[in-house]
Write an enzyme that holds these catalytic residues in place. Sequence first.
Site, PDB file in Angstrom:
ATOM      1  CD  GLU A   1     -62.449 -12.950  83.214  1.00  0.00           C
ATOM      2  OE1 GLU A   1     -62.749 -13.505  82.137  1.00  0.00           O
ATOM      3  OE2 GLU A   1     -63.069 -13.167  84.276  1.00  0.00           O
TER       4      GLU A   1
ATOM      5  CD  GLU B   1     -65.643 -10.067  85.760  1.00  0.00           C
ATOM      6  OE1 GLU B   1     -66.053 -11.208  85.435  1.00  0.00           O
ATOM      7  OE2 GLU B   1     -65.135  -9.267  84.945  1.00  0.00           O
TER       8      GLU B   1
HETATM    9  O1  AHR Z   1     -69.347 -11.230  84.022  1.00  0.00           O
HETATM   10  C1  AHR Z   1     -69.357 -11.876  82.792  1.00  0.00           C
HETATM   11  C2  AHR Z   1     -67.979 -12.130  82.236  1.00  0.00           C
HETATM   12  O2  AHR Z   1     -67.307 -13.023  83.082  1.00  0.00           O
HETATM   13  C3  AHR Z   1     -67.048 -10.947  82.171  1.00  0.00           C
HETATM   14  O3  AHR Z   1     -67.226 -10.201  81.017  1.00  0.00           O
HETATM   15  C4  AHR Z   1     -65.702 -11.582  82.168  1.00  0.00           C
HETATM   16  O4  AHR Z   1     -64.712 -10.746  82.705  1.00  0.00           O
HETATM   17  C5  AHR Z   1     -65.911 -12.868  82.944  1.00  0.00           C
HETATM   18  O5  AHR Z   1     -65.411 -13.949  82.285  1.00  0.00           O
END
Ligand code: AHR
Length: 492
Positions: free
Chosen positions: A173, A296
């Site tokens: 990210e 994610e």
């Molecule tokens: O999964 C929680 C958080 O969500 C992670 O650390 C991040 O990559 C995303 O914003």
Amino acid sequence: MEKYLINPNEKKSEICKDIYGNFSEHLGRCIYEGLYVGENSDIPNENGLRTDMIEALREMGLPVLRWPGGCFADEYHWRDGIGPKEGRKKMINTHWGGVVEDNSFGTHEFFDLCERIGCDAYITGNLGSGTVQEMSEWVEYMTFGGDSPMSNLRRKNGRQEPWRLRYFAVGNENWGCGGNMDPYYYANTYKKYATYVRQYDSDKPVYKVACGPNSEDYHWTEELMKNARWMMNGLALHYYTVTHSWGQKGSATEFDENEYYICLRKAYKIEEIIRRHLEIMNRYDPEKRVDLIVDEWGTWHDVEPGTNPGFLYQQNTMRDAVVAALSLNIFNKHSDRIKMCNIAQTVNVLQAVALTDGADMLLTPTYHVFRMFKDHQGNTLLGSHITTDMSGTENDSLPTLIESASEDADGVIYSTVVNTNAEESRQIKCQIADTAVKSVRAEILTGAIDDYNSFDNKDKVRTAAFTDFETTADGFVAEVPACSIVKFVIEK
Ligand code: AHR
């Protein structure tokens, strides 16, 4: 009656087993308590790793685990997590609750966990606050088999042979918590760091993942593909299902039918998002050399009342199970390009497959979906189509029935069908082209939309044999209950 056609003559892509991956971050009670309790704990453990979690994840067929973050990855310094534990440097986990991280779970403990589960390792390097040298030396430490400063340090710390590092991400990210970069700047920075992620064993190359877009950020994908595609194996999309808004997401367990559908429609949105990112990727890379990775994904609800807001602890209902199942069906259908997905996160954080309370542990409805769907891993996706009604509006709609079908090496067909309707069942007539069906068996996960497993009632939501169908000469006719996931196993 809805018509469901499966065509074994239409063999599509291989469903990469890694679509069924998980993500575990140093966040709340995911690593500490959830996976790692330390060698001196009263909780049964192997080398400090929870025995119950190792067994559950093996049984679930977990193929790959992503670590150490998430946002944590871009402030993690790997050298703090190696060597004698009493000497390990502490740090503040500024992203997640400001707690002190003692680094007792580091590189060696992570690979030990993967080896015990029997899964591959996916590590995210620190591009946001770490140096090129630091990242490069971590890869040397993990993967170099010869005589070098880093491989000798690894040996000094107890590991003779290099580990198999299957995937390595160059930052996380980086459009946000990983450095707030714009895509052009990140693409150049990615190229610089990725250059020094060396391949020490040509038989076991490290697959390089670049930070991809945040949900609908198509501009990010465009810039990354334009400027750095030749240096990456995969581009990582993140997409979370948030029922209301980031400020007020909504409760994990207390919601009405309207909120159930809002949540599912938001989850289903990932189909369009994937399609649109793939259109861009296809323009730059028609040979499909670069994969799309969804490292994610999952539901993000409000934390459970009374828990630390920085720990992201949420319960998990049948609604989450339906989100998991419809998402996995979508990923299967895009398996020509999607090669890995990692639900966030394994335990005690966001859409977890397990929850712990000290020594106690329960499996969530989402766990049962992953265990049911593991039969798809490594199979061939088959052409399939189901007729269905839709709910919602034209631009924000949700199919009632969502499915995927695959075939294993022995010719057994697995079909996973989700009925998203909260109250009504659907009758389906399945026909398998040019096939004489010998037998069909089925398994179901169902319940009220807000049913969940608690520490007082751990098996409220669990799978059961499903018998409400009739086998026909070329398929079956079934009544798929409301809010359910049914897996059909068809032998011919
Ligand atoms: O999964 C929680 C958080 O969500 C992670 O650390 C991040 O990559 C995303 O914003």
